[in-house]
Design a protein around this motif. Structure first.
Motif, PDB file in Angstrom:
ATOM      1  N   GLU A   6       0.832  -1.203   0.000  1.00  0.00           N
ATOM      2  CA  GLU A   6       0.000   0.000   0.000  1.00  0.00           C
ATOM      3  C   GLU A   6       0.864   1.249   0.000  1.00  0.00           C
ATOM      4  OE1 GLU A   6      -2.430  -2.641   3.088  1.00  0.00           O
ATOM      5  OE2 GLU A   6      -0.325  -2.060   2.897  1.00  0.00           O
ATOM      6  N   ARG A  19      -5.447   9.687  -1.782  1.00  0.00           N
ATOM      7  CA  ARG A  19      -5.667   8.537  -2.654  1.00  0.00           C
ATOM      8  C   ARG A  19      -4.712   7.432  -2.252  1.00  0.00           C
ATOM      9  NH1 ARG A  19      -4.140   7.384  -8.894  1.00  0.00           N
ATOM     10  NH2 ARG A  19      -5.988   6.202  -9.514  1.00  0.00           N
ATOM     11  N   SER A  21      -3.191   3.579  -2.781  1.00  0.00           N
ATOM     12  CA  SER A  21      -2.948   2.593  -3.831  1.00  0.00           C
ATOM     13  C   SER A  21      -2.461   1.305  -3.195  1.00  0.00           C
ATOM     14  CB  SER A  21      -1.889   3.093  -4.815  1.00  0.00           C
ATOM     15  OG  SER A  21      -2.277   4.288  -5.443  1.00  0.00           O
ATOM     16  N   ARG A  71     -10.097  -0.123  -9.603  1.00  0.00           N
ATOM     17  CA  ARG A  71      -8.970  -1.030  -9.794  1.00  0.00           C
ATOM     18  C   ARG A  71      -8.491  -0.986 -11.236  1.00  0.00           C
ATOM     19  NH1 ARG A  71     -11.308  -6.918  -8.399  1.00  0.00           N
ATOM     20  NH2 ARG A  71      -9.405  -7.728  -9.386  1.00  0.00           N
ATOM     21  N   THR A  77      -3.743  -3.552  -9.380  1.00  0.00           N
ATOM     22  CA  THR A  77      -3.724  -2.475  -8.404  1.00  0.00           C
ATOM     23  C   THR A  77      -5.153  -2.018  -8.087  1.00  0.00           C
ATOM     24  OG1 THR A  77      -1.548  -1.714  -9.135  1.00  0.00           O
ATOM     25  CG2 THR A  77      -2.905  -0.134  -7.925  1.00  0.00           C
ATOM     26  N   TYR A  79      -7.330   1.057  -5.908  1.00  0.00           N
ATOM     27  CA  TYR A  79      -7.199   2.414  -5.398  1.00  0.00           C
ATOM     28  C   TYR A  79      -8.370   2.750  -4.478  1.00  0.00           C
ATOM     29  CZ  TYR A  79      -4.211   2.634  -9.542  1.00  0.00           C
ATOM     30  OH  TYR A  79      -3.257   2.373 -10.500  1.00  0.00           O
TER      31      TYR A  79
END
Length: 120
Positions: A6, A19, A21, A71, A77, A79
């Protein structure tokens, strides 16, 4: 094995945005659901938002209308866009992914967590 990493946490003022990730890597055959959980001091870990492989979403009532999960399947990934942050959003945020690897059946993996602090 699978690793979830993360990023994006930090300190933000009330009303601000962050934000998060979470990138998955390793011997991944397929990723099913991905999601975000959080745990505040003295409280149990709770679901914040989840996104299925079929794009169905599920949000905690406390974040509906403020947080958005998305995603990028090509990058493995997920988000979490967090807007209008409140002090009660302060917690460690954990990424979770339901993954099938080339050697193991479906299993839930966790990231190490990223701290989000909302304070003036």
């Amino acid at each position: 094995q699978v690793q979830l990493v993360e990023s994006g946490g930090g300190l933000v003022q009330p009303g601000g945005s962050l934000r998060l990730s979470c990138a998955a890597s390793g011997s991944i055959f397929r990723i099913y659901a991905m999601g975000w959980y959080r745990q505040a001091p003295g409280k149990q870990r709770e679901l914040v938002a989840a996104l299925s492989s079929g794009s169905s979403t599920n949000y905690a009532d406390s974040v509906k209308g403020r947080f958005t999960i998305s995603r990028d399947n090509a990058k493995n990934t997920v988000y979490l866009q967090m807007n209008s942050l409140k002090p009660e959003d302060t917690a460690v945020y954990f990424c979770n992914a339901e993954v099938v690897t080339f050697s193991n059946p479906k299993y839930h993996y966790w990231g190490q967590g990223t701290q989000v602090t909302v304070s003036s």
